[in-house]
Design a protein around this motif. Structure first.
Motif, short mmCIF file in Angstrom:
data_model
loop_
_atom_site.label_atom_id
_atom_site.label_comp_id
_atom_site.label_asym_id
_atom_site.label_seq_id
_atom_site.Cartn_x
_atom_site.Cartn_y
_atom_site.Cartn_z
N ASN A 114 0.71 -1.25 0.09
CA ASN A 114 0.02 0.13 0.17
C ASN A 114 0.77 1.14 -0.04
O ASN A 114 0.35 2.28 0.43
CB ASN A 114 -0.97 0.14 1.42
N GLU A 115 2.27 1.18 -0.30
CA GLU A 115 3.04 2.41 -0.34
C GLU A 115 3.23 2.67 -1.91
O GLU A 115 3.39 1.58 -2.67
CB GLU A 115 4.13 2.22 0.40
N TYR A 116 3.77 3.98 -2.33
CA TYR A 116 4.28 4.03 -3.85
C TYR A 116 5.73 4.74 -3.53
O TYR A 116 6.36 5.00 -4.73
CB TYR A 116 3.28 4.96 -4.50
N SER A 117 6.36 4.61 -2.68
CA SER A 117 7.78 4.94 -2.38
C SER A 117 8.66 3.78 -2.75
O SER A 117 8.48 2.60 -2.15
CB SER A 117 8.10 5.41 -1.08
N ILE A 118 9.47 3.82 -3.54
CA ILE A 118 10.21 2.73 -4.00
C ILE A 118 11.19 2.30 -2.96
O ILE A 118 11.61 3.02 -2.25
CB ILE A 118 11.14 3.06 -5.26
N ARG A 119 11.22 0.84 -2.79
CA ARG A 119 12.03 0.21 -1.75
C ARG A 119 13.38 0.62 -1.97
O ARG A 119 14.04 0.47 -3.19
CB ARG A 119 11.56 -1.39 -1.82
N GLN A 120 14.16 0.86 -1.20
CA GLN A 120 15.63 1.30 -1.30
C GLN A 120 16.41 -0.01 -1.96
O GLN A 120 17.19 0.32 -2.72
CB GLN A 120 16.07 1.65 0.06
N ASN A 121 16.06 -1.05 -1.35
CA ASN A 121 16.83 -2.37 -1.94
C ASN A 121 16.50 -2.66 -3.52
O ASN A 121 17.13 -3.50 -4.08
CB ASN A 121 16.48 -3.70 -1.13
N PHE A 122 15.58 -1.96 -4.15
CA PHE A 122 15.10 -1.90 -5.53
C PHE A 122 15.82 -0.88 -6.35
O PHE A 122 15.93 -1.04 -7.57
CB PHE A 122 13.93 -1.92 -5.60
N TYR A 123 16.54 0.13 -5.44
CA TYR A 123 17.27 0.96 -6.38
C TYR A 123 18.38 0.55 -7.49
O TYR A 123 18.43 0.97 -8.52
CB TYR A 123 17.86 2.15 -5.36
N PRO A 124 19.19 -0.34 -6.87
CA PRO A 124 20.29 -0.88 -7.66
C PRO A 124 19.57 -1.44 -9.06
O PRO A 124 20.23 -1.50 -10.27
CB PRO A 124 20.97 -1.96 -7.01
N VAL A 125 18.39 -2.00 -8.91
CA VAL A 125 17.71 -2.87 -10.04
C VAL A 125 17.21 -1.76 -11.03
O VAL A 125 17.54 -1.78 -12.26
CB VAL A 125 16.40 -3.63 -9.69
N LEU A 126 16.96 -0.54 -10.54
CA LEU A 126 16.19 0.37 -11.41
C LEU A 126 17.68 1.27 -11.85
O LEU A 126 17.58 1.73 -13.29
CB LEU A 126 15.45 1.48 -10.64
N ASP A 127 18.67 1.21 -11.11
CA ASP A 127 19.98 1.95 -11.67
C ASP A 127 20.42 1.29 -12.85
O ASP A 127 21.04 1.60 -14.03
CB ASP A 127 20.93 1.89 -10.67
N SER A 128 20.43 -0.37 -12.88
CA SER A 128 20.60 -1.15 -13.79
C SER A 128 19.84 -1.10 -15.26
O SER A 128 20.35 -1.10 -16.31
CB SER A 128 20.74 -2.60 -13.44
#
Length: 216
Positions: A114-128
């Motif tokens: 129920n949140e829309y802030s991206i999880r911090q551990n997903f940042y590296p995935v989006l960076d890739s």
């Protein structure tokens, strides 16, 4: 000078085709990859544009050489291969539909409930993802948020839109030109599984990134 440029372009294309060969693992025969073939042909076309014309029209035409040089199919082939390599083991699916690519990001991987802030551990995935998309500028990107059918429809539409916007904003912050990005939230309207089971609902809670080649 023009003749020299033509000759150089043709020679470079021939060298590229000769160099970019692979061994077929099933037949043992040497073969030229489709991407190399299209790239060589496109290299000749783009080289000849620059060699034979010195006009605004030629410069505008040359802007499309990123896509022309590889051919749309091969251009997307290379991008698909890089994305698959970068996203192995991340939970993000890479799907191919003709000359379109889709990245499917499960909601439980990308966001807390129920949140829309991206999880911090997903940042590296989006960076890739951003690292690959940054190199392939001849593409348009549509980010779509999806939910399951539980809860109020207005809430689901709002949540799906906010999640799509969060992903798009992150990619923009990572260097992707904002003009390439489109966002939308469709709530529960486009399920990919049954909402009658928990497994199906989990699959429906997702963000999809559609990558489409721009026709020059």
């Amino acid at each position: 000078m023009k003749q020299l440029a033509k000759t150089s372009s043709l020679a470079a294309a021939m060298l590229l085709t000769a160099a970019c060969t692979t061994i077929n693992p099933y037949t043992g025969e040497q073969q030229t990859s489709r991407a190399a073939t299209y790239g060589a042909i496109g290299g000749v076309v783009c080289g000849l544009i620059g060699a034979t014309e010195n006009s605004q029209h030629a410069r505008n035409a040359a802007l499309g050489c990123g896509a022309i040089g590889a051919g749309v199919g091969a251009y997307m082939d290379v991008q698909e291969a890089e994305l698959r390599q970068e996203l192995q083991g991340t939970g993000v699916q890479v799907q191919r539909n003709g000359d379109q690519l889709e990245l499917i990001m499960p909601g439980n991987v990308t966001f807390n409930t129920n949140e829309y802030s991206i999880r911090q551990n997903f940042y590296p995935v989006l960076d890739s993802v951003a690292q690959v998309l940054y190199k392939f500028t001849d593409t348009r990107l549509t980010v779509t948020g999806h939910t399951d059918s539980t809860g109020a429809r207005d809430y689901n539409y709002n949540l799906s839109n906010r999640r799509a916007t969060s992903v798009a904003n992150y990619l923009a912050g990572a260097g992707i030109d904002q003009s390439r990005l489109i966002t939308q939230g469709v709530g529960p309207d486009q399920p990919i599984a049954s909402n009658d089971t928990e497994q199906g609902r989990a699959m429906n809670r997702r963000v999809e990134l559609q990558i489409v080649a721009v026709q020059r």
